[in-house]
Each structure stands twice: as C-alpha cells, then as structure tokens.
Design an enzyme around this catalytic site. Structure first.
Site, PDB file in Angstrom:
ATOM      1  N   ASP A   1      -0.594 -27.321 -32.462  1.00 51.42           N
ATOM      2  CA  ASP A   1       0.828 -27.657 -32.347  1.00 51.42           C
ATOM      3  C   ASP A   1       1.018 -29.156 -32.075  1.00 51.42           C
ATOM      4  O   ASP A   1       2.122 -29.673 -32.206  1.00 51.42           O
ATOM      5  CB  ASP A   1       1.452 -26.902 -31.159  1.00 51.42           C
ATOM      6  CG  ASP A   1       2.097 -25.581 -31.560  1.00 51.42           C
ATOM      7  OD1 ASP A   1       2.705 -25.528 -32.637  1.00 51.42           O
ATOM      8  OD2 ASP A   1       2.003 -24.622 -30.769  1.00 51.42           O
TER       9      ASP A   1
ATOM     10  N   LYS B   1       3.016 -16.727 -39.591  1.00 52.78           N
ATOM     11  CA  LYS B   1       1.842 -17.581 -39.399  1.00 52.78           C
ATOM     12  C   LYS B   1       0.580 -16.830 -39.816  1.00 52.78           C
ATOM     13  O   LYS B   1      -0.310 -17.378 -40.471  1.00 52.78           O
ATOM     14  CB  LYS B   1       1.763 -18.046 -37.937  1.00 52.78           C
ATOM     15  CG  LYS B   1       2.809 -19.120 -37.634  1.00 52.78           C
ATOM     16  CD  LYS B   1       3.040 -19.402 -36.166  1.00 52.78           C
ATOM     17  CE  LYS B   1       4.215 -20.388 -36.044  1.00 52.78           C
ATOM     18  NZ  LYS B   1       4.642 -20.670 -34.685  1.00 52.78           N
TER      19      LYS B   1
ATOM     20  N   GLN C   1       2.833 -19.114 -28.893  1.00 60.90           N
ATOM     21  CA  GLN C   1       4.220 -19.131 -29.376  1.00 60.90           C
ATOM     22  C   GLN C   1       5.187 -19.369 -28.216  1.00 60.90           C
ATOM     23  O   GLN C   1       5.122 -18.690 -27.196  1.00 60.90           O
ATOM     24  CB  GLN C   1       4.526 -17.796 -30.083  1.00 60.90           C
ATOM     25  CG  GLN C   1       5.861 -17.741 -30.787  1.00 60.90           C
ATOM     26  CD  GLN C   1       5.968 -18.684 -31.981  1.00 60.90           C
ATOM     27  OE1 GLN C   1       4.976 -19.001 -32.639  1.00 60.90           O
ATOM     28  NE2 GLN C   1       7.158 -19.166 -32.261  1.00 60.90           N
TER      29      GLN C   1
END
Ligand code: GUN
Length: 287
Positions: free
Chosen positions: A120, A53, A97
């Site tokens: 997200d 990422k 995460q």
C-alpha cells in the site's frame, strides 16, 4: 465535449503487462508472487474490494492468501498475524484492508508491516522515500492517476497542477508525484479561500476530497485534464465522484468517469507493487 479517459482499458493494459512479467518470473526463477490480504469485520464495501483484489491476483498469476478475521479481533492478535506474515517467505505483499474496527489503531498496524512488504506504501519509511523521490512502492491510487494522465499523452512538466484534498493516502502523495514530474503543484483543502479560482488555473486537476459533485464545470479551465478520485455513495445508492460530470465534461479536455476511471487503476497498481515486492524480497535484479 471532453475525451473520456477509460480507466478500465488502461487498467487492463497494466494488468496484462504485469501478467507477462509474472510469467517470466515464474519461467526464469520459479517464483510466484504472493499477496496476503487481511480483512477484519464484515464491512460490505471492504468485502467487495478484497474480492476484487483476489480476482486480480488470479488474473495476473499471483497467489493470494486471505485472512478474514472477526470484528472482535484485538490489536495484539492482528499484530501477531502481521508478524507471522512478515516472516513468511511465500508472502511478498501484505495488505490490511482499511478502515479497521475502531478499537484497533490503524497507525500501529501500518507501522508493523515490513516496509518491503508494504504494497500500500503506507508505512512511514515508504512515505519518506516518496518524499525524496527514491521509492520502490507508490501508493496505489496516486500511481493509478499518474498512469491515467500518461495515457492522455500530456506532459506534466511545467503544467499548473491542482490537487483538491490533502489526505495521507491520496492528496499528499499525489502532489509529490506531480512535483517529481516537474508540475507546478498547488494543494487545496477545506480551508482554501477561493477554491474556484485555484481550480480554474489548473491544466491538470485532481479531485480527492470525498465531497459529491464539489467541482463544477465553471471551476474548470477549458481543455484541462480532470481526474476524479472521488467515490461517493449517494442516498439513492448511486456512485458519484467529486466532480460534477455533466457540467465538467463540456469544459475539460480529458475527464475520468466515476465509476470506471480511477477505481480500476488502484487494483492494477497494487498488482504492480506486489510484483516489485516479489523482486525485492527474492533478490531478483530488475531486467
Ligand atoms: N481501503 C480503501 N482503499 C484502500 C487501500 O488502497 N488500501 C487499503 N489497505 N485499504 C483501503
């Protein structure tokens, strides 16, 4: 033999498109989008995802800020960090995460990320917006699947779409996105009576259950688009999808490989969401 959908190539073109837009944002508004990536503990798979990422941010021209916290971090300490990032003007997107260590409630964490920084699209406000069809952020994996389907040139309208898997992160939002494109959508799961019959009807089949090689060639309709979201690590260390590639690739019209299919798309769509977040948070109107 099926046509292989090349996720790496599609992802590269999405990232290049974003890179151009990021450059324009910088030139016109002197804005550099910022993504905060939080990792708690030292799960090796999570570490690889987080590194990828950060690399993608560098490629498209975003700033990335890593917060690597020890396994023992308490829920309150993590909430304090999120609160700080919610109020930090340099940060447009916050990604924590998953999975988190067991003593931290993932839902509490997700619910405390500002919906405008929720790249997200896991926050209930963003989940609700997806349901209505009025959304800013799409969850990265389903959004990536939609790009892959679009790359085949096949129109979803009126097609039989079967999604295998009903997770909050993939199966449910995936079904909504296909529905928004006027597909006729069926969601299958572990209690589905006749999985083979359901899959066999599908013009577009999306497998997202996490069961290695569950979908075999004889469960697929001739010429179907088959998208494999599965990313299963076998005892041998080899990665394999939810679709048995060898048998399926004789029947499907288009198929994604694992690895190199859906995986690379997820990060590209995260970059897209971060760009969107930068525009929202900095009151920049879409051109
Ligand atoms: N862990 C595995 N996939 C994801 C993802 O898409 N987002 C986050 N936050 N964690 C993950």
């Amino acid at each position: 033999m099926s046509k292989i959908i090349d996720g790496k190539a599609v992802s590269q073109s999405v990232k290049d498109r974003i890179k151009e837009k990021a450059a324009r944002l910088k030139e016109k508004y002197n804005v550099t989008a910022g993504l905060a990536v939080i990792i708690v503990g030292d799960d090796p798979a999570s570490r690889i995802y987080v590194n990828n990422k950060k690399k993608a941010c560098e490629y498209v021209g975003f700033d990335s800020y890593e917060y690597a916290l020890p396994e023992e971090t308490t829920e309150n300490e993590l909430l304090e960090l999120i609160n700080k990032l919610n109020n930090d003007e340099r940060i447009d997107g916050i990604l924590c995460q998953l999975p988190l260590p067991k003593h931290i409630d993932e839902n509490v964490i997700i619910n405390n990320i500002s919906p405008n920084k929720d790249v997200d699209a896991f926050h209930p406000v963003n989940v609700g917006k997806i349901m209505i069809g009025d959304y800013n952020f799409l969850p990265c994996t389903p959004a990536g699947v939609m790009e892959l389907i679009a790359s085949t040139g096949i129109d979803i309208k009126g097609k039989e779409c079967v999604v295998v898997g009903r997770s909050n992160i993939v199966g449910k939002p995936m079904s909504m996105l296909l529905l928004h494109k006027s597909g006729t959508v069926t969601i299958c799961h572990s209690k589905t009576k006749d999985l083979k019959a359901e899959c066999k009807r599908a013009d577009i089949l999306v497998a997202a259950v996490g069961v290695p090689n569950l979908i075999k060639g004889d469960m697929i309709k001739e010429g179907a688009v088959v998208i494999d979201v599965g990313m299963n690590r076998l005892d041998s260390g080899k990665l394999c999808g939810d679709v048995e590639f060898e048998s399926a690739s004789n029947i499907a019209g288009y198929i994604t490989p694992v690895p190199g299919g859906v995986g690379p798309m997820t990060i590209a769509m995260l970059m897209q969401n971060t760009l969107t977040a930068a525009m929202i948070n900095r009151n920049i109107v879409k051109e």
